[in-house]
Design an enzyme around this catalytic site. Structure first.
Site, PDB file in Angstrom:
ATOM      1  N   LYS A  29       0.832  -1.204   0.000  1.00 26.83           N
ATOM      2  CA  LYS A  29       0.000   0.000   0.000  1.00 26.83           C
ATOM      3  C   LYS A  29       0.866   1.252   0.000  1.00 26.83           C
ATOM      4  CE  LYS A  29      -3.964   1.908   2.409  1.00 26.83           C
ATOM      5  NZ  LYS A  29      -4.985   1.311   1.505  1.00 26.83           N
ATOM      6  N   ARG A  99      -3.144   2.854   8.822  1.00 28.79           N
ATOM      7  CA  ARG A  99      -3.438   1.557   8.172  1.00 28.79           C
ATOM      8  C   ARG A  99      -2.181   0.701   8.098  1.00 28.79           C
ATOM      9  NH1 ARG A  99      -6.927   4.742   4.565  1.00 28.79           N
ATOM     10  NH2 ARG A  99      -8.998   3.760   4.511  1.00 28.79           N
ATOM     11  N   GLY A 108      -7.758  -8.130   5.493  1.00 30.22           N
ATOM     12  CA  GLY A 108      -8.546  -8.243   6.714  1.00 30.22           C
ATOM     13  C   GLY A 108      -7.813  -8.843   7.899  1.00 30.22           C
ATOM     14  N   MET A 110      -5.100  -7.574   9.403  1.00 28.32           N
ATOM     15  CA  MET A 110      -4.529  -6.597  10.342  1.00 28.32           C
ATOM     16  C   MET A 110      -5.464  -5.400  10.512  1.00 28.32           C
ATOM     17  SD  MET A 110      -0.494  -6.947   9.642  1.00 28.32           S
ATOM     18  CE  MET A 110      -0.694  -6.693   7.910  1.00 28.32           C
ATOM     19  N   ARG A 366      -4.324  -0.659  -7.177  1.00 29.45           N
ATOM     20  CA  ARG A 366      -3.692  -1.986  -7.120  1.00 29.45           C
ATOM     21  C   ARG A 366      -4.132  -2.780  -8.341  1.00 29.45           C
ATOM     22  NH1 ARG A 366      -7.194  -4.208  -1.975  1.00 29.45           N
ATOM     23  NH2 ARG A 366      -9.220  -3.942  -2.968  1.00 29.45           N
ATOM     24  N   HIS A 484     -11.122 -43.918  -9.637  1.00 31.67           N
ATOM     25  CA  HIS A 484     -11.641 -44.260 -10.952  1.00 31.67           C
ATOM     26  C   HIS A 484     -12.557 -43.165 -11.490  1.00 31.67           C
ATOM     27  CE1 HIS A 484     -14.628 -46.214 -13.667  1.00 31.67           C
ATOM     28  NE2 HIS A 484     -13.521 -46.726 -14.182  1.00 31.67           N
ATOM     29  N   ARG A 592      -4.884 -46.384 -23.018  1.00 34.98           N
ATOM     30  CA  ARG A 592      -5.032 -47.574 -22.162  1.00 34.98           C
ATOM     31  C   ARG A 592      -5.885 -48.583 -22.909  1.00 34.98           C
ATOM     32  NH1 ARG A 592      -6.545 -43.218 -19.201  1.00 34.98           N
ATOM     33  NH2 ARG A 592      -5.166 -42.556 -17.519  1.00 34.98           N
ATOM     34  N   ARG A 648      -0.505 -48.527 -24.595  1.00 30.54           N
ATOM     35  CA  ARG A 648       0.030 -49.330 -23.498  1.00 30.54           C
ATOM     36  C   ARG A 648      -0.594 -50.717 -23.515  1.00 30.54           C
ATOM     37  NH1 ARG A 648      -1.040 -47.401 -17.461  1.00 30.54           N
ATOM     38  NH2 ARG A 648      -3.115 -48.146 -17.937  1.00 30.54           N
ATOM     39  N   GLU A 775       7.471 -46.402 -14.009  1.00 31.37           N
ATOM     40  CA  GLU A 775       6.457 -46.108 -13.002  1.00 31.37           C
ATOM     41  C   GLU A 775       6.698 -46.808 -11.674  1.00 31.37           C
ATOM     42  OE1 GLU A 775       2.602 -47.447 -14.409  1.00 31.37           O
ATOM     43  OE2 GLU A 775       3.524 -48.965 -15.673  1.00 31.37           O
ATOM     44  N   SER A 794       8.075 -43.363 -20.832  1.00 30.17           N
ATOM     45  CA  SER A 794       6.976 -42.498 -20.431  1.00 30.17           C
ATOM     46  C   SER A 794       6.780 -42.691 -18.938  1.00 30.17           C
ATOM     47  CB  SER A 794       5.709 -42.854 -21.201  1.00 30.17           C
ATOM     48  OG  SER A 794       4.663 -41.999 -20.796  1.00 30.17           O
ATOM     49  N   GLY A 796       5.089 -42.905 -15.603  1.00 36.18           N
ATOM     50  CA  GLY A 796       3.752 -43.072 -15.043  1.00 36.18           C
ATOM     51  C   GLY A 796       3.830 -42.557 -13.619  1.00 36.18           C
ATOM     52  N   THR A 797       3.635 -41.262 -13.471  1.00 37.08           N
ATOM     53  CA  THR A 797       3.891 -40.663 -12.158  1.00 37.08           C
ATOM     54  C   THR A 797       2.807 -40.987 -11.139  1.00 37.08           C
ATOM     55  OG1 THR A 797       2.978 -38.607 -13.026  1.00 37.08           O
ATOM     56  CG2 THR A 797       5.367 -38.814 -12.971  1.00 37.08           C
ATOM     57  N   ASN A 798       1.650 -41.479 -11.580  1.00 34.65           N
ATOM     58  CA  ASN A 798       0.649 -41.924 -10.594  1.00 34.65           C
ATOM     59  C   ASN A 798       1.214 -43.093  -9.801  1.00 34.65           C
ATOM     60  OD1 ASN A 798      -1.023 -40.140 -11.840  1.00 34.65           O
ATOM     61  ND2 ASN A 798      -2.427 -41.645 -12.686  1.00 34.65           N
ATOM     62  N   ASP A 799       1.588 -44.139 -10.519  1.00 34.53           N
ATOM     63  CA  ASP A 799       2.110 -45.320  -9.837  1.00 34.53           C
ATOM     64  C   ASP A 799       3.447 -45.023  -9.174  1.00 34.53           C
ATOM     65  OD1 ASP A 799      -0.093 -46.694 -10.467  1.00 34.53           O
ATOM     66  OD2 ASP A 799       0.875 -48.240 -11.675  1.00 34.53           O
ATOM     67  N   CYS A 861       2.924 -39.513 -18.613  1.00 33.52           N
ATOM     68  CA  CYS A 861       1.510 -39.705 -18.909  1.00 33.52           C
ATOM     69  C   CYS A 861       0.686 -39.915 -17.654  1.00 33.52           C
ATOM     70  CB  CYS A 861       1.319 -40.862 -19.887  1.00 33.52           C
ATOM     71  SG  CYS A 861       1.884 -42.437 -19.236  1.00 33.52           S
ATOM     72  N   TYR A 881       7.847 -34.455 -23.810  1.00 32.91           N
ATOM     73  CA  TYR A 881       6.434 -34.093 -23.850  1.00 32.91           C
ATOM     74  C   TYR A 881       5.745 -34.467 -22.546  1.00 32.91           C
ATOM     75  CZ  TYR A 881       5.428 -39.040 -24.682  1.00 32.91           C
ATOM     76  OH  TYR A 881       5.338 -40.394 -24.549  1.00 32.91           O
TER      77      TYR A 881
END
Lengths: 909, 909
Positions: A29, A99, A108, A110, A366, A484, A592, A648, A775, A794, A796-799, A861, A881
């Site tokens: 401010k 202020r 809000g 302070m 602002r 799922h 899949r 896959r 994965e 590739s 498989g970052t979930n697993d 993926c 990718y």
């Protein structure tokens, strides 16, 4: 940076000590007030006590640095001189506001004290100046309320029991006064009433807090300054800082500024405005104002605010006079300031102004908040105006902004007033309204009859897919962001709320109980899948059609120019592939094959295969699936003609296909010519304690080589058929769940052999690749060995997240909320990649893989492929990718561009 | 190394071209024959064609190097000269044997031809020399059989149909002859019969193979040499090499050696002997002999072999004359050779000898196989004799050898003849015999009545533990090496066979079907848990009592001096702890607390806790467990007084404690004062799809802090009570399943606070540590961060293997056998640590952990802690200790010593 010796930065009369860049020292401010002053914009003069004073105050047992008082007095003298008033003066009293102002906005959290300097001695002078006794006494009673609450109670560390706070006690006195006068609103109290009330207030303050309300202006001022510094360590502020990760050492600045009043008469006014339309993004001055009013009156809603200009007139305020019409000169001045500010800040500004006796004062500027649609339009138009460059335009649009364009949304004005039934996890963005149905079959039947339905289940399984597909939206009581239901819904860009624990579903009676409320099948509900909210009834939705938005199209063109990451999609059906291509997908990163198996025509064959006794029987059953799979693959490759399609091989454990009840077992046994008992035994044999870590992925293909062979044959026969039609296809066969080079080699030999055979049989030639999912942790550890056999990776970052953390994403509901609440995890690692752990493995996998095969193509993926923060990480470790669900493709394109731009920015620095 | 130009190495008459060290060039047999010759030991002269010739032969399209024939002829001339005979000579014919000999023994995989040089022309000369026509014709028909089979058929690549092999056809002719003569055994055919048979043989050979049996000695010789080289690439040899990992390039040598005959009359004999007793290890010459016999007669069992010396007389051969008595001079010569060989080879030798007409010839020496008991005794005694040093003694004992001492074993002579019912996985070593029972409850009842029982189940669960405990042994149809049954059994040193898929258990009819055979409850079976065998009936067992074996005690003292790794044990009960201490454990590395919860008195409290609605109810239920746990811990710490005891906080998912059927739910609901429906719902809520990755480990303690608090309190109260009694305790509290530093910190704060409180409350001081399991990949990746909070690490390599591979050890049965068969995995990674993958994480965890905390104590408490190969790895990455089940402690001590010695050996080299 200025010397840290100085404690007070003055601003006023066109010259300020500070600058916009010095937010760390002056707070947001204060820095902006200084900047506006320097721009020659009329700002009520004042000064900022630096954040360093706050830090020193806490370091030095709440004592101010020596010299601060002197600096404040000098600064006050300059303010007095500019305003032609004097603080505490009987005739021409100056009032000030006190202020807070931290580096980062803490809305809000302070305290603020207004009208400081109003005392029994200065009241007459202010009445004389404003000719408005009611205004002055109203200001006085407000000062007492605010000051006693903020300074005398909170800052003093007094914690009164529930309902006994001074604020409540004074409000009660005011209510009593209104009752006595027989009036309803505060505004109906006249000057005398308020004068009397002030006296009552002061008595109450003395009685309750044991101290008189101070009648000395400087005592009020220092009380206010101290209260602001105190509020930096108030409970709310500490909690907020912890959530937002704001360090304690930052401290807050204090802004002391001359009060100006928009409520002194007809030549006075107050208003708020945006330099462009924050809803649509249109380049048009947009705002509201009220004559003879205070800032809070504009937002309080008691009086209908007037449009700022003729252009802003619409519906409910059409008949009201605009500032443009009422005070044309002031309006022109304001419009000039608007242009100046936007040109200066290079972004849309949210401004506050007050007109006191025909003189315009700017109180705040602002960067303004805006809708997603507006963000995109402003970014593109500002770039075309050369206010910003195209890279900046791309950086300004947040992924959430795009979401608004990609999905139907609930009309925001209606959502505010809707009845919130329950909250769950925001699993599929956008909104959906429909009638409750509790089974997939009924969902399908109702939809066939033209009904709009929302499928509500405890959790969904592949057998519910037909019902999910026809539903407007999906709601589940269980499951997490990668359940799922969530996966399927996101894949389709469908609205979905999961893990809504408050629901109790009774399928027998076809009822849902939520928090004591009973809903029947057929009742209407509306979901906000972006926020995870469930509303009662049918709320109006705003449709989505991004392709029609020219600003979106332009912005995405710019983004595509910047990004280095390719963007593919995860799609299992030709329709989804086509949709993703429309969104800009450059190939399929994950097709899949298991979803294709649940079709009723096929499921019997796969079940026959599962219960087969001999390899020969198994082979025969599997080969029945060949024509179906060939058709599937041909459809997808045709939809993606000219682009790579990564397919896959079968991944899930076989028992997922034989999740049958007694009757179904009996029927199947009959169909397969076996006994129910034998069949049951075989199914029991397939049961696994931890299916996630069981007989799945390439382990299936290794124990049942005929399965991989059939799938490879289907893929290559499809490729051959399309090649014969003159189409270009680029199938990429992906082996799942590989942990050792030997596993990949085993499967690769089968696939490569089949490719050769099919090309020979069909007399065709087409390019193809064989690669692997990465994965499980071991695959990252031995990626150098695996890369010798793999033409692409590739992730498989979930697993990979499941195994790296030892978290089953189906089961984390029992502890993840606790983990997030206790700060043990910064966020759900299935939503945003855990760069410190899982990311280390990804980086290792890429590095080791490219060591063996420098040109290895590497993608990802998992669900993280559509998460902007994760995309930035994938960019940084040099992936080729990311692949995400179709509706995330635009977001991924944008996030990839932003990652590239951010990186270049860093390099330049 | 000799020049590689030379193809033939001669040995004879006290001088040999080769040496024992040149096994690579001469093969094991050839090198040892050369060595014995050089030692002045009488060896029939001969020569070795090198392995390099074999390699060259295959490289050069099966052609011999030029000059080979000339070298062979010269070597033959030297043999002839020494023997005073001539190859092919009509009067004094020399016969030779042609044998293979690879670097590494490949028993029975390659070919041999004996009696080469016997032709129609040399037969009369040999009869004249031996005065034994029957012997000569018998030798002749043997030559024809062997030669036609090995050289003319196999080496020629002829693959006759089933039963039409020349060997079979000739055997049939021989049977016909015996039938015609009305005799039963070969030995009953006389010289004329055999002469006639030879003619029949030759005709058959010509007719079947189309070629005459060669009558030229050199043709026979080269045929034999060629056949040996050919056999290197025979099917059997190739298969054997693949299994044993022997490279193809090694090749085999060929040994051509003058034949000597032990069956030429009464002054001839043959025998085999060991330089020490291979069964007991006693330093006593031990062997058997037969007068007037061939080597194969000793092993054929038609005649009872005689004892070598008076000392060797026992039972069945007591009345037979020993060589010592019969030919005292020869015996003394043989005994001298025995001493020479053992001194030279520095190990017990297995020797073969022949006495031809009063002259002793040594045919073979090699290091002899022996029992575990003998191995230990020999190693210790040889070290005391200074034949070897103590380090060598330690290195000579294999972990399996120790196993023999630590567990009762089936009497080997009886096991050979027993009826093998089925094979499973060798999950718990040793042997057990008992009556089949199918439930834990009946096992307990029967055992109470004094019956010896074997508990047979499909798989076991914690609820079977009481039955498992009283059983002699455990047999399961399902599960792997780390299944519940296996883990518990190994912990107790109990015999156990798991995954015995051939069993079909019918609990209703109380029957087991194995391969069509029906066994009833109460029938006797015997298990060999070291081999995984299940036998019908009750076989006699030999008891185990290692502490009584002085050689074992001595050896372990030496081992302890060498090792750097500490050895702890995994034990949950005071009795187990005491047993482990007896075996040499230096502390407890893993005390699991969950097993303590299954006691009937306690299980209700834990169930009460699980179904509690409020934190207060839960706390109350949990606190009921405090006195039980305190008692448990006090018992264990008392048993381990003065040694560290690592106690892991509760690890398994809670639903393991509520695995109840309908009736049990009803009973429990009544007990807890709730409705069965509500209880059922709560239990259903706890169900997890992948419990291994679910709500367990520190996740429990984080969501239910009162659980960790109770356990910490129990531990420290136990420590305080013992401290008051003047006992030294070193509790180490271990937090399971940590993946982030924040998780550990959360739990550490609770434990440290409770420690402080208890010390204050009890007025005691005792040392304690707080550390963590490292058992999920992420923990290894961020070990540096975790080590900031952890005073020790203990690798849980069971879980780490599960998550690193993505393998559930409960579910790998469906694909692991395929993986091992197809060579995708070299072995079960749950048995022997996967050093290339999981090991990389372990190494990273150690390195990163010590980076933050250089003195970090690091151990391992997974099943791999008892596996010698894995122990060598843990030694190499610098762990402080390994912890294993009590009965593995001696093996771990030995393996740790061997790892240290091997490392020093490497360093010196």
């Amino acid at each position: 940076m200025a010397s840290s010796r100085r404690n007070v930065y003055f601003f006023g009369a066109g010259k300020a000590d500070g600058r916009a860049e010095w937010k760390d020292l002056l707070g947001g401010k204060g820095a902006n007030l200084a900047e506006m002053t320097n721009l020659g914009i009329p700002v009520p003069p004042g000064f900022t006590i630096t954040t360093e004073v706050c830090t020193a105050y806490y370091k030095n047992r709440k004592r101010y640095p020596s010299g601060l008082r002197e600096e404040v007095r000098k600064a006050m003298a300059r303010v007095e001189k500019i305003m032609g008033l004097r603080f505490g003066d009987i005739e021409k009293p100056l009032l000030v506001s006190v202020r807070s102002g931290a580096r980062q906005s803490m809305p809000g959290m302070m305290e603020t004290v207004l009208n400081v300097g109003l005392t029994t001695k200065t009241i007459p002078g202010l009445i004389a100046r404003t000719h408005n006794a009611r205004f002055v006494y109203d200001a006085y009673r407000r000062l007492i309320m605010m000051y006693s609450d903020v300074v005398m109670e909170k800052a003093a560390g007094i914690e009164p029991p529930e309902g006994r706070a001074i604020r409540h006690l004074l409000e009660r006195e005011m209510d009593r006064m209104k009752e006595a006068r027989g009036v309803k609103d505060d505004v109906d109290l006249d000057a005398d009433d308020l004068k009397e009330l002030s006296e009552v207030f002061k008595k109450t303050v003395k009685k309750v807090l044991g101290k008189p309300f101070p009648d000395d202006p400087y005592e009020q001022l220092w009380g206010g300054i101290g209260a602001v510094f105190q509020s930096w360590n108030g409970k709310r502020a500490i909690a907020y800082r912890r959530i937002e990760g704001i360090p304690e050492e930052w401290g807050t600045a204090v802004n002391v500024q001359a009060m100006v009043f928009g409520n002194t008469g007809d030549r006075s006014a107050t208003g708020v405005a945006f330099t462009r339309n924050p809803a649509t993004g249109e380049k048009a001055f947009y705002g509201e104002w009220l004559p003879n009013a205070q800032g809070e009156d504009v937002v309080a809603g008691i009086r209908t605010p007037r449009p700022l200009n003729k252009k802003g007139k619409r519906g409910e305020n059409r008949h009201l006079r605009s500032l443009e019409e009422e005070m044309p000169k002031i309006y022109r001045q304001l419009d000039g300031i608007r242009r100046k500010l936007e040109a200066h800040y290079r972004d849309m500004q949210d401004i506050e102004f007050t007109i006191e006796d025909g003189r315009l004062w700017m109180l705040q500027t602002r960067t303004g908040k805006r809708t997603g649609v507006a963000t995109i339009r402003m970014a593109v138009e500002m770039a075309k105006e050369r206010l910003i460059n195209q890279k900046e335009a791309v950086m300004r649009v947040k992924p959430d902004h795009l979401d608004e364009l990609l999905h139907p949304m609930i009309d925001a004005s209606k959502e505010k007033k809707a009845v919130l039934l329950a909250k769950g996890l925001p699993a599929g963005p956008g909104a959906g309204a429909g009638q409750i149905v509790l089974t997939a079959d009924r969902a399908e039947r109702w939809a066939e009859k033209g009904k709009r339905v929302i499928l509500v289940r405890n959790e969904t399984s592949p057998e519910d897919v037909h019902g999910m597909h026809v539903a407007e939206a999906i709601l589940t009581a269980k499951g997490g962001m990668t359940s799922h239901a969530a996966l399927v819904a996101r894949g389709w860009g469908k609205c979905c709320v999961v893990g809504c624990g408050a629901l109790t579903i009774d399928e027998k009676t076809r009822r849902i109980v939520v928090d004591g409320k009973v809903l029947k099948e057929g009742d209407w509900i509306t979901l906000n899948g972006t926020r995870g909210h469930v509303y009662e009834g049918s709320l109006p939705l705003l449709p989505a059609d991004p392709a029609k938005n020219p600003y979106y199209r332009e912005l995405m063109r710019w983004a595509d120019r910047e990004r280095r990451l390719g963007i593919r999609t995860n799609a299992d059906r030709p329709e989804d592939a086509a949709a993703a291509r429309g969104f800009g997908a450059e190939g399929i990163g994950l097709c899949r094959t298991e979803h294709m198996f649940f079709d009723p025509q096929r499921i019997t064959a796969i079940r026959e295969m599962i219960v087969a006794d001999t390899a020969e029987d198994r082979r025969r059953a599997i080969m029945k699936l060949l024509p179906f799979q060939r058709k599937d693959f041909q459809g997808i490759m045709a939809a993606m003609e000219g682009l790579p399609v990564t397919i896959r091989l079968l991944d899930p454990p076989l028992h997922e296909f034989v999740n049958l009840d007694k009757k179904q077992i009996k029927d199947l046994a009959k169909e397969l010519g076996t006994s129910p008992k034998l069949l049951e035994a075989r199914i029991a044999q397939l049961h696994e304690l931890n299916p996630m870590l069981g007989h799945r992925g390439c382990r299936l293909g290794i124990t049942y080589p005929e399965l991989s062979e059939m799938q490879a044959r289907a893929i290559f026969q499809a490729a051959a058929a399309l090649t014969k039609k003159g189409k270009k296809v680029f199938p990429e066969v992906m082996i799942p769940l590989v942990g050792t080079a030997e596993e990949l080699l085993n499967q690769k030999e089968i696939v490569a052999r089949v490719a050769k055979e099919v090309q020979k049989e069909t007399g065709t030639r087409f390019p193809y690749l064989i690669g692997t999912m990465i994965e499980i942790p071991r695959a990252c550890l031995v990626a150098d060995e695996i890369a010798k056999e793999a033409e692409f990776f590739s992730f498989g970052t979930n697993d990979l997240t499941q195994t790296t953390f030892g978290f089953s994403r189906d089961d984390i509901g029992s502890f993840l909320p606790d983990y997030l609440a206790k700060g043990i995890l910064p966020n759900d690692p299935f939503q945003s990649l855990d760069t410190g752990g899982v990311g280390v493995l990804v980086e290792m996998g890429v590095r080791k893989g490219r060591k063996s095969r420098p040109k290895l193509k590497v993608g990802i993926c998992g669900e993280h492929g559509g998460d902007p923060k994760s995309i930035a990480f994938f960019h940084s470790v040099g992936l080729n990718y990311v692949s995400c669900s179709p509706y995330r493709v635009p977001i991924a394109r944008l996030a990839a561009a932003q990652a590239a731009i951010a990186e270049n920015g860093k390099k330049k620095r």
